[in-house]
Design a protein around this motif. Structure first.
Motif, short mmCIF file in Angstrom:
data_model
loop_
_atom_site.label_atom_id
_atom_site.label_comp_id
_atom_site.label_asym_id
_atom_site.label_seq_id
_atom_site.Cartn_x
_atom_site.Cartn_y
_atom_site.Cartn_z
N MET A 170 -86.78 4.22 57.04
CA MET A 170 -85.50 4.08 55.93
C MET A 170 -84.22 3.61 56.69
N LYS A 171 -83.80 2.81 56.54
CA LYS A 171 -82.20 2.23 57.15
C LYS A 171 -81.17 2.65 56.05
N ILE A 172 -80.67 3.76 56.71
CA ILE A 172 -79.29 4.20 55.94
C ILE A 172 -77.85 3.76 56.43
N LEU A 173 -77.03 3.02 56.08
CA LEU A 173 -75.77 2.65 56.69
C LEU A 173 -74.87 3.58 56.34
N ALA A 174 -74.24 4.34 57.18
CA ALA A 174 -73.01 5.16 57.01
C ALA A 174 -71.78 4.30 57.17
N ILE A 175 -70.97 4.56 56.01
CA ILE A 175 -69.41 3.88 55.84
C ILE A 175 -68.36 4.86 55.86
N ILE A 176 -67.35 4.83 56.80
CA ILE A 176 -66.25 5.79 56.69
C ILE A 176 -65.16 4.98 56.38
N LEU A 177 -64.42 5.33 55.25
CA LEU A 177 -63.51 4.46 54.59
C LEU A 177 -62.10 5.43 55.08
N ALA A 178 -60.93 4.75 56.12
CA ALA A 178 -60.04 5.32 56.14
C ALA A 178 -58.81 4.57 56.39
N ARG A 179 -58.00 4.32 54.92
CA ARG A 179 -56.71 3.59 55.07
C ARG A 179 -55.49 4.26 55.43
N LYS A 180 -54.78 3.46 56.39
CA LYS A 180 -53.56 3.84 56.99
C LYS A 180 -52.63 4.55 56.15
N ASN A 181 -52.34 3.88 55.30
CA ASN A 181 -50.84 4.45 54.31
C ASN A 181 -51.43 5.09 53.14
N SER A 182 -51.58 6.34 53.29
CA SER A 182 -51.93 7.42 52.17
C SER A 182 -50.74 7.69 51.28
N LYS A 183 -50.62 7.57 50.02
CA LYS A 183 -49.45 7.97 49.29
C LYS A 183 -48.97 9.43 49.18
N ARG A 184 -50.09 10.19 48.72
CA ARG A 184 -49.60 11.69 48.33
C ARG A 184 -49.62 12.37 49.81
N LEU A 185 -50.34 12.12 50.76
CA LEU A 185 -50.26 12.95 51.94
C LEU A 185 -50.13 11.98 53.09
N LYS A 186 -48.84 11.86 53.93
CA LYS A 186 -48.65 10.59 54.61
C LYS A 186 -49.76 11.08 56.24
N LYS A 187 -50.00 9.81 56.60
CA LYS A 187 -50.93 9.94 57.73
C LYS A 187 -52.03 11.10 57.80
N LYS A 188 -52.50 11.32 56.71
CA LYS A 188 -53.62 12.56 56.53
C LYS A 188 -54.70 12.56 57.51
N HIS A 189 -55.17 11.45 57.95
CA HIS A 189 -56.51 11.39 58.86
C HIS A 189 -56.13 11.99 59.96
N HIS A 190 -54.85 11.83 60.41
CA HIS A 190 -54.36 12.52 61.92
C HIS A 190 -53.99 13.74 61.77
N LEU A 191 -53.77 14.39 60.74
CA LEU A 191 -53.32 15.84 60.28
C LEU A 191 -54.36 16.63 61.21
N GLU A 192 -53.66 17.85 61.80
CA GLU A 192 -54.49 18.73 62.55
C GLU A 192 -55.34 20.04 61.55
N LEU A 193 -56.40 20.08 61.80
CA LEU A 193 -57.12 21.10 61.23
C LEU A 193 -58.12 21.76 62.02
N ASP A 194 -58.06 23.13 62.52
CA ASP A 194 -58.90 23.83 63.25
C ASP A 194 -59.03 22.97 65.01
N GLY A 195 -57.78 22.59 65.16
CA GLY A 195 -57.62 22.13 66.63
C GLY A 195 -58.05 20.59 66.85
N LYS A 196 -58.49 19.98 65.60
CA LYS A 196 -58.46 18.40 65.83
C LYS A 196 -58.18 17.69 64.45
N SER A 197 -58.02 16.24 64.77
CA SER A 197 -57.65 15.67 63.32
C SER A 197 -58.66 15.75 62.32
#
Length: 232
Positions: free
Chosen positions: A1-28
């Motif tokens: 069985m072939k499962i393709l994982a896709i992670i979507l990470a748009r740069k300019n989030s509206k409610r929380l700026k640069k949210k993907h880079h914010l630190e949580l427990d020592g890493k982004s």
């Protein structure tokens, strides 16, 4: 069985700026999802679709088994729906690599997601012979039958036709929590949604695991949670 994982990470989030880079427990924030998938060994391939050059560089440097895919400006707008990006990514992958049996969408805003939850969804998908999509949900806490709207500074019942019931008599309702969407490719292409009508629900009973970080309040809750809850 072939499962393709896709992670979507748009740069300019509206409610929380640069949210993907914010630190949580020592890493982004996004690295929590990356690290979980890196050790999972559950997916045929993993694609990161983003218009964020910093994320693309990070993937090329630290997650070399992943496929970094630069998202077009057209698919990076505020009005772009997730299913639109998924369809484009899937078509690109099918053309350049191969067909797959399923598409697993993972959002970087769910850092407390457990590997066991992903495995559970994949096992259900396999058990149902890959014919129905799987979507993670939670039981709602704020029931719509108890909701009101405000008109001319007056509280108006949201659903006037139904009397207000005691909690034990309310119908059990569920809400999609964003932990994961395992989609039949045909479902995605035909229905153009990440929540097809015939989807099989997997219920998550943990408020911590199902926390979806979209606001500064969510982030602060997550930072408090991390002291008491081990991130997988």
């Amino acid at each position: 069985m072939k499962i393709l994982a896709i992670i979507l990470a748009r740069k300019n989030s509206k409610r929380l700026k640069k949210k993907h880079h914010l630190e949580l427990d020592g890493k982004s924030l996004i690295d929590h999802t990356f690290d979980l998938l890196k050790k999972s060994n559950l997916f045929y391939n993993i694609i990161v679709s983003t218009d964020d050059q910093k994320i693309l560089k990070n993937v090329k440097k630290k997650y070399k088994s992943f496929i970094p895919l630069t998202r077009s400006r057209y698919l990076s707008r505020d009005s772009t729906n997730s299913h639109e990006v998924l369809i484009e990514v899937y078509k690109w992958y099918k053309k350049n690599y191969s067909k797959v049996d399923g598409i697993f969408l993972l959002q970087p805003t769910s850092p407390f997601r457990k590997l066991s939850t992903i495995k559970k969804m994949i096992n259900i998908y396999k058990k149902n012979k890959m014919k129905r999509s799987i979507v993670s949900v939670n039981k709602v806490k704020d029931h719509p039958e108890w909701m009101f709207e405000i008109r001319k500074n007056k509280l108006i019942r949201f659903d006037k036709k139904k009397p207000i019931k005691m909690s034990q008599y309310l119908k059990e309702l569920y809400i999609v929590n964003g932990l994961g969407y395992l989609l039949v490719p045909k479902d995605l292409l035909i229905n153009k949604t990440t929540i097809p009508q015939n989807s099989i629900p997997t219920v998550c009973n943990s408020e911590i695991e199902s926390l979806d970080i979209d606001t500064i309040e969510d982030l602060n809750i997550a930072r408090a949670f991390k002291k008491y809850f081990k991130i997988s």
